[in-house]
Design an enzyme around this catalytic site. Structure first.
Site, short mmCIF file in Angstrom:
data_model
loop_
_atom_site.label_atom_id
_atom_site.label_comp_id
_atom_site.label_asym_id
_atom_site.label_seq_id
_atom_site.Cartn_x
_atom_site.Cartn_y
_atom_site.Cartn_z
N TYR A 274 -4.60 105.98 -3.59
CA TYR A 274 -3.45 105.20 -3.54
C TYR A 274 -2.23 105.94 -3.47
CZ TYR A 274 -7.09 101.73 -5.18
OH TYR A 274 -8.05 101.00 -5.29
N HIS B 236 -15.31 106.74 -5.03
CA HIS B 236 -14.44 105.56 -4.52
C HIS B 236 -15.24 104.79 -3.34
CE1 HIS B 236 -10.23 104.05 -3.56
NE2 HIS B 236 -10.97 103.12 -3.62
#
Ligand code: NAP
Length: 272
Positions: free
Chosen positions: A47, A105
């Protein structure tokens, strides 16, 4: 606030997701979320906002122990040495000694076998850099491999009224792990559902609030809506003063239509 106790650790069932929040907008959004009362914050290496999340937390007067902070090791960083090195960088950016939850992730065994990456995350846990480890976007088969190898605290997956996660939920409950719902509002699409609209009118709430309540009212489910607007952040947190009946819970479950918003096929090892 609803908390779920997973493996003896309390987890605030409603968190704040920070995907696509960057720079000053991210810092201000996280500061505002903390002021509203969010105590569970979700970020990730990918991010590119761990520094802003960390800065907002450092500047707030919320004690670190009151927070549940998650970050995620990106798919390119799953070779064990890289996972350790990049997690150290995540912690520096977050200005933290530890995260509460460190996730893989997306599955990717092109760099290392899953078990080797999990061993690296376990070593970080033993070093006190992560209180718990877990996975994200893991299918039932992959999750089984992970729980057969080590203690998994969480599987974070896409989950909203239009996508059933019954198989993963059953697995989560049988292994005492958290199922964290990402894209819990189906990226805003829940607003268009007549059934959610009707239930929300009955409670004097919005379809977004009813959806979040439906998620956190489920055993072992957390939800991490993202909102760049202050009004949405406040609205999403205002879900602890009403209760959905069993009938309403079931009615929302029947909206499931296999609608997946995040295309998982970019991840080398994702298969349904
Ligand atoms: P989401 O939370 O379902 O939806 C976010 C969208 O809904 C934004 O456009 C937001 O608008 C809008 N919204 C928020 N609250 C609203 C409300 N009360 N009424 C109307 N619209 C509202 O989707 P998401 O961002 O994909 O997922 C949430 C978090 O999950 C992410 O931030 C990230 O932390 C995590 N995530 C994880 C993965 C993974 O692979 N593990 C993948 C995707 C997401 P505004 O921004 O304009 O307020």
């Amino acid at each position: 606030m609803i908390e779920h106790t997973i493996q003896d650790t309390p987890v605030p069932a409603l968190g704040f997701g920070t995907y696509q929040l960057r720079g000053t907008a991210c810092r201000e959004a996280v500061a505002d979320a903390l002021a509203i009362g969010y105590r569970h914050i979700d970020t990730a290496q990918a991010y590119e906002n761990e520094a802003e999340v960390g800065a907002a937390i450092a500047a707030s007067d919320v004690p670190r122990d009151d927070l549940f902070v998650t970050t995620k090791v990106w798919v390119d960083n799953l070779e064990p040495g890289t996972a350790r090195r990049t997690t150290a960088q995540s912690l520096r950016d977050l200005q933290m000694d530890y995260v509460d939850l460190l996730l893989i992730h997306w599955p990717n065994e092109s760099l290392a076998p899953l078990e080797a990456t999990l061993d690296a995350l376990d070593a970080l846990k033993e070093d006190g850099k992560a209180r718990h480890i877990g996975v994200s976007n893991f299918t039932p088969t992959l999750l089984q491999r992970a729980v057969d190898h080590t203690t998994i605290f969480c599987n974070q997956v896409e989950y909203h009224p239009f996508l059933s996660q019954d198989a993963l939920l059953a697995q989560a409950r049988s292994h005492d792990l958290l199922l964290t719902a990402y894209s819990p509002l189906a990226r805003g699409q829940v607003l268009d559902s007549d059934r959610l609209q009707a239930i929300s009118e009955r409670h004097g709430k919005t379809p977004a609030q009813v959806t979040l309540r439906w998620l956190v009212q489920q055993e072992q489910v957390a939800a991490i809506p993202k909102a760049s607007s202050a009004q949405h952040r406040a609205e999403n947190f205002n879900i602890f003063d009403f209760h959905l009946s069993d009938e309403e819970m079931r009615a929302i479950h029947t909206l499931a239509a296999g609608k997946r918003l995040i295309d998982p096929t970019f991840a080398p090892d994702w298969e349904q």
